[in-house]
Design a protein around this motif. Sequence first.
Motif, PDB file in Angstrom:
ATOM      1  N   PRO A 121      59.873  50.781  67.130  1.00 58.11           N
ATOM      2  CA  PRO A 121      60.057  50.274  65.668  1.00 58.11           C
ATOM      3  C   PRO A 121      60.148  48.932  65.687  1.00 58.11           C
ATOM      4  CG  PRO A 121      62.276  51.460  66.172  1.00 58.11           C
ATOM      5  CD  PRO A 121      61.001  51.902  67.402  1.00 58.11           C
ATOM      6  N   ALA A 122      59.333  48.204  64.774  1.00 59.53           N
ATOM      7  CA  ALA A 122      59.518  46.805  64.611  1.00 59.53           C
ATOM      8  C   ALA A 122      59.576  46.323  63.246  1.00 59.53           C
ATOM      9  CB  ALA A 122      58.242  45.989  65.217  1.00 59.53           C
ATOM     10  N   THR A 123      60.531  45.737  63.003  1.00 59.74           N
ATOM     11  CA  THR A 123      60.864  45.412  61.538  1.00 59.74           C
ATOM     12  C   THR A 123      60.225  44.099  61.434  1.00 59.74           C
ATOM     13  OG1 THR A 123      62.792  46.621  61.335  1.00 59.74           O
ATOM     14  CG2 THR A 123      62.252  44.871  59.581  1.00 59.74           C
ATOM     15  N   VAL A 124      59.155  43.674  60.245  1.00 58.89           N
ATOM     16  CA  VAL A 124      58.508  42.542  60.216  1.00 58.89           C
ATOM     17  C   VAL A 124      59.031  42.079  58.701  1.00 58.89           C
ATOM     18  CG1 VAL A 124      56.656  41.284  59.719  1.00 58.89           C
ATOM     19  CG2 VAL A 124      56.425  43.403  61.041  1.00 58.89           C
ATOM     20  N   ILE A 125      59.885  40.940  58.741  1.00 60.34           N
ATOM     21  CA  ILE A 125      60.352  40.106  57.371  1.00 60.34           C
ATOM     22  C   ILE A 125      59.570  38.980  57.137  1.00 60.34           C
ATOM     23  CG2 ILE A 125      62.576  39.560  56.457  1.00 60.34           C
ATOM     24  CD1 ILE A 125      62.680  40.987  59.801  1.00 60.34           C
ATOM     25  N   ARG A 126      59.192  39.201  55.757  1.00 60.67           N
ATOM     26  CA  ARG A 126      58.398  37.718  55.265  1.00 60.67           C
ATOM     27  C   ARG A 126      59.445  37.401  54.223  1.00 60.67           C
ATOM     28  NH1 ARG A 126      56.690  34.878  50.612  1.00 60.67           N
ATOM     29  NH2 ARG A 126      54.952  33.454  51.301  1.00 60.67           N
ATOM     30  N   GLY A 127      59.559  35.834  54.258  1.00 58.98           N
ATOM     31  CA  GLY A 127      60.315  35.354  53.294  1.00 58.98           C
ATOM     32  C   GLY A 127      61.766  35.848  52.838  1.00 58.98           C
ATOM     33  N   ALA A 128      62.510  35.998  54.091  1.00 62.10           N
ATOM     34  CA  ALA A 128      63.997  36.525  53.878  1.00 62.10           C
ATOM     35  C   ALA A 128      64.702  35.521  52.861  1.00 62.10           C
ATOM     36  CB  ALA A 128      64.503  36.635  55.343  1.00 62.10           C
ATOM     37  N   GLY A 129      65.183  36.348  51.972  1.00 60.31           N
ATOM     38  CA  GLY A 129      66.050  35.498  51.146  1.00 60.31           C
ATOM     39  C   GLY A 129      65.334  34.816  50.004  1.00 60.31           C
ATOM     40  N   LEU A 130      64.088  34.862  49.933  1.00 65.50           N
ATOM     41  CA  LEU A 130      63.392  34.697  48.714  1.00 65.50           C
ATOM     42  C   LEU A 130      63.550  35.520  47.574  1.00 65.50           C
ATOM     43  CD1 LEU A 130      60.004  33.214  50.144  1.00 65.50           C
ATOM     44  CD2 LEU A 130      62.051  31.869  49.004  1.00 65.50           C
ATOM     45  N   PRO A 131      64.013  35.016  46.199  1.00 68.19           N
ATOM     46  CA  PRO A 131      64.025  35.956  45.223  1.00 68.19           C
ATOM     47  C   PRO A 131      62.961  36.920  45.078  1.00 68.19           C
ATOM     48  CG  PRO A 131      65.160  33.933  44.691  1.00 68.19           C
ATOM     49  CD  PRO A 131      64.311  33.721  45.913  1.00 68.19           C
ATOM     50  N   ASP A 132      61.635  36.120  44.884  1.00 68.68           N
ATOM     51  CA  ASP A 132      60.345  36.758  44.589  1.00 68.68           C
ATOM     52  C   ASP A 132      59.359  37.217  45.778  1.00 68.68           C
ATOM     53  OD1 ASP A 132      61.465  36.616  41.760  1.00 68.68           O
ATOM     54  OD2 ASP A 132      60.722  34.660  41.618  1.00 68.68           O
TER      55      ASP A 132
ATOM     56  N   PRO B 291      55.278  50.637  63.829  1.00 72.13           N
ATOM     57  CA  PRO B 291      55.133  50.687  65.182  1.00 72.13           C
ATOM     58  C   PRO B 291      54.884  49.157  65.828  1.00 72.13           C
ATOM     59  CG  PRO B 291      53.994  52.590  64.422  1.00 72.13           C
ATOM     60  CD  PRO B 291      54.459  51.593  63.318  1.00 72.13           C
ATOM     61  N   LEU B 292      55.406  49.031  67.080  1.00 77.52           N
ATOM     62  CA  LEU B 292      55.036  47.534  67.576  1.00 77.52           C
ATOM     63  C   LEU B 292      53.873  47.337  67.866  1.00 77.52           C
ATOM     64  CD1 LEU B 292      56.093  45.052  68.990  1.00 77.52           C
ATOM     65  CD2 LEU B 292      56.272  46.427  71.243  1.00 77.52           C
ATOM     66  N   TYR B 293      52.898  48.276  68.365  1.00 79.51           N
ATOM     67  CA  TYR B 293      51.439  47.948  68.342  1.00 79.51           C
ATOM     68  C   TYR B 293      50.745  47.794  67.201  1.00 79.51           C
ATOM     69  CZ  TYR B 293      50.067  52.534  66.855  1.00 79.51           C
ATOM     70  OH  TYR B 293      49.507  53.737  66.187  1.00 79.51           O
ATOM     71  N   THR B 294      51.139  47.782  65.886  1.00 81.30           N
ATOM     72  CA  THR B 294      50.533  47.667  64.759  1.00 81.30           C
ATOM     73  C   THR B 294      50.949  46.406  63.979  1.00 81.30           C
ATOM     74  OG1 THR B 294      52.050  48.911  63.511  1.00 81.30           O
ATOM     75  CG2 THR B 294      50.314  50.269  64.312  1.00 81.30           C
ATOM     76  N   ILE B 295      51.846  45.451  64.511  1.00 84.30           N
ATOM     77  CA  ILE B 295      52.548  44.126  63.909  1.00 84.30           C
ATOM     78  C   ILE B 295      51.383  43.281  63.348  1.00 84.30           C
ATOM     79  CG2 ILE B 295      54.803  44.656  64.830  1.00 84.30           C
ATOM     80  CD1 ILE B 295      54.164  42.346  66.723  1.00 84.30           C
ATOM     81  N   ASP B 296      50.338  43.266  63.962  1.00 84.65           N
ATOM     82  CA  ASP B 296      49.322  42.343  63.778  1.00 84.65           C
ATOM     83  C   ASP B 296      48.277  42.764  62.631  1.00 84.65           C
ATOM     84  OD1 ASP B 296      48.387  44.102  65.880  1.00 84.65           O
ATOM     85  OD2 ASP B 296      47.035  42.817  66.656  1.00 84.65           O
ATOM     86  N   ARG B 297      48.437  44.072  62.220  1.00 85.12           N
ATOM     87  CA  ARG B 297      47.688  44.679  61.393  1.00 85.12           C
ATOM     88  C   ARG B 297      47.854  44.433  60.043  1.00 85.12           C
ATOM     89  NH1 ARG B 297      46.487  50.504  64.148  1.00 85.12           N
ATOM     90  NH2 ARG B 297      46.068  49.868  66.191  1.00 85.12           N
ATOM     91  N   LEU B 298      49.451  43.643  59.774  1.00 87.22           N
ATOM     92  CA  LEU B 298      49.861  43.584  58.394  1.00 87.22           C
ATOM     93  C   LEU B 298      49.130  42.240  57.832  1.00 87.22           C
ATOM     94  CD1 LEU B 298      53.586  44.167  59.268  1.00 87.22           C
ATOM     95  CD2 LEU B 298      52.172  45.601  58.032  1.00 87.22           C
ATOM     96  N   ASP B 299      48.523  42.462  56.651  1.00 91.46           N
ATOM     97  CA  ASP B 299      47.719  41.327  56.233  1.00 91.46           C
ATOM     98  C   ASP B 299      48.672  40.201  55.519  1.00 91.46           C
ATOM     99  OD1 ASP B 299      48.196  42.544  53.933  1.00 91.46           O
ATOM    100  OD2 ASP B 299      46.289  43.203  53.292  1.00 91.46           O
ATOM    101  N   TRP B 300      49.807  40.315  55.202  1.00 94.18           N
ATOM    102  CA  TRP B 300      50.860  39.462  54.726  1.00 94.18           C
ATOM    103  C   TRP B 300      51.690  38.602  55.683  1.00 94.18           C
ATOM    104  CZ3 TRP B 300      55.553  41.150  55.706  1.00 94.18           C
ATOM    105  CH2 TRP B 300      55.856  42.656  56.090  1.00 94.18           C
ATOM    106  N   VAL B 301      51.326  38.509  56.844  1.00 94.39           N
ATOM    107  CA  VAL B 301      51.816  37.601  57.882  1.00 94.39           C
ATOM    108  C   VAL B 301      51.752  36.518  57.659  1.00 94.39           C
ATOM    109  CG1 VAL B 301      52.326  37.468  60.465  1.00 94.39           C
ATOM    110  CG2 VAL B 301      52.410  39.795  59.526  1.00 94.39           C
TER     111      VAL B 301
END
Length: 509
Positions: free
Chosen positions: A205-216, A224-234
């Motif tokens: 398991p891999a946790t992907v965090i975008r904009g930590a601490g941003l209100p909005d 799964p680790l092997y899918t982290i590059d499939r997230l289109d909001w990175v």
Amino acid sequence: MAGKVIIAGLGPGDPARVPAAVLTAMAGVDRIYLRTSHHPAVAALEERGLEWQSFDSFYEDAADFEELYRRIASFLLQEAGGQAPASWPGQQENPGALPARNPRSIAYAVPGHPLVAEKSVALLLEQAPAAGVELQVIPAMSCLDALFTVLRIDPAGGLTISDALIFTARGLDPGRGLLLTQVYNRRVAGDLKLELMKVYPDEHPATVIRGAGLPDGERVATVPLYTIDRLDWVDHLTSLYLPPCPAARDRTLAGLEAIMARLREPGGCPWDREQTHNSLKRYLVEETYEVLEAIDSGDTNKLCEELGDLLLQVVFHARLAEEEGEFTLADCLEVVCTKMRRRHPHVFGTAVLDTAGEVLVRWDQIKAAEKREQGEEAPSVLSVPRGLPALLKALKVQEQAARVGFDWAVVADVWAKVREEMDELERAINSAGKEEQAAELGDTLFSLVNLARWLRVEPEAALQATIDKFSRRFRFIEQAARDQGREIKDLTLAEMDVCWEKAKKISLS
């Protein structure tokens, strides 16, 4: 008067969290530079009417991030020192008029805390003294603080933190949590997952965090680790967290050390607890030859397994020494790393060595110098382990003698020496005693090894290949006898010769 750079942190993203001390300091400088304007906290500067320039255009021109950070640091030091920088970053849209003078006091603002995951700041701290530029660091909440809150983890419990752009799995302990910042885009995420999967299971398991601490703008997903590059909001505000994976320690040297320690502890394995350096000698030799056999077979899976078995012997001996307070595996690694750097001055120093022959000569010279520095007598040019097999030992002493010029001029001379030794052997067989015959046979074998060296044929490998070929053909004879309901000892020599010739014709050569 020395120039000055105020290095300020903008916090993890929320404009409301930009420290007042940062905004006050930036209001009193000649110019403000941002590593990037693509960060939510920049809105706090705009609200106060502060004018700035960004290095966003540098991202487009630089070949990689290393070059980018070097250019930014160089630019800022030149600007603070009153020198005209070689290149200027792009300005914000409608930036307003900037002072038409060489500024002496400037601010450099970066996302998060300026001393956390900021390579350009590290370069400034390193180079500023030589450039005569004064630095002042104004801290802010880092992205790490926001990430700890989102993940609800305590870093004091054991956590590895690294910049995703420079991360390598070498030396990683997967038994601890791993936090990677600056996962800039999907390409970076793709490269990162390939590096991580050298150690972690693909499904970890891999946790992907975008904009930590941003209100909005905060977004979190565990995949799964092997899918982290499939997230289109990175994007540039993205980080990655992997929880501890103790099972993955089996892919590390530390994991093998831990297993060996457990085997040797009270309540461990009775056999392993009884072993000594001397009792393990035979296994070290056996495992070495099994590695050689795997190499000869061309079976890479077998080679992988046998190298692991050989490494186990190294770890075993190091553990025994550690228990006696003599040395540790870390000591062994340090000694060999130091030695390799010292003996490769053409790689880790300024020496120039163009050929493998030059490297070997220099290697021997460095070894001799090491002995003299330790107060020991300079070793003989001929220096081989006592337990080395005779065939390999013959090759090694000939190579060592040749490196100092004690060698034949051409291969024809070597071949003539072989004939001479064979003639002397034949005479000894016809007229001499066993002792002289043995001596002449040794001379003949030694000359044949020398011929192999000149032909650039490994004599040990050549002889082993012939032994294997003989064994295959002989087993064919054994099988032929069994097919006839007979034992091989019941065959005549003529019958054996017939089978031998058949074996040569059916790809058993």
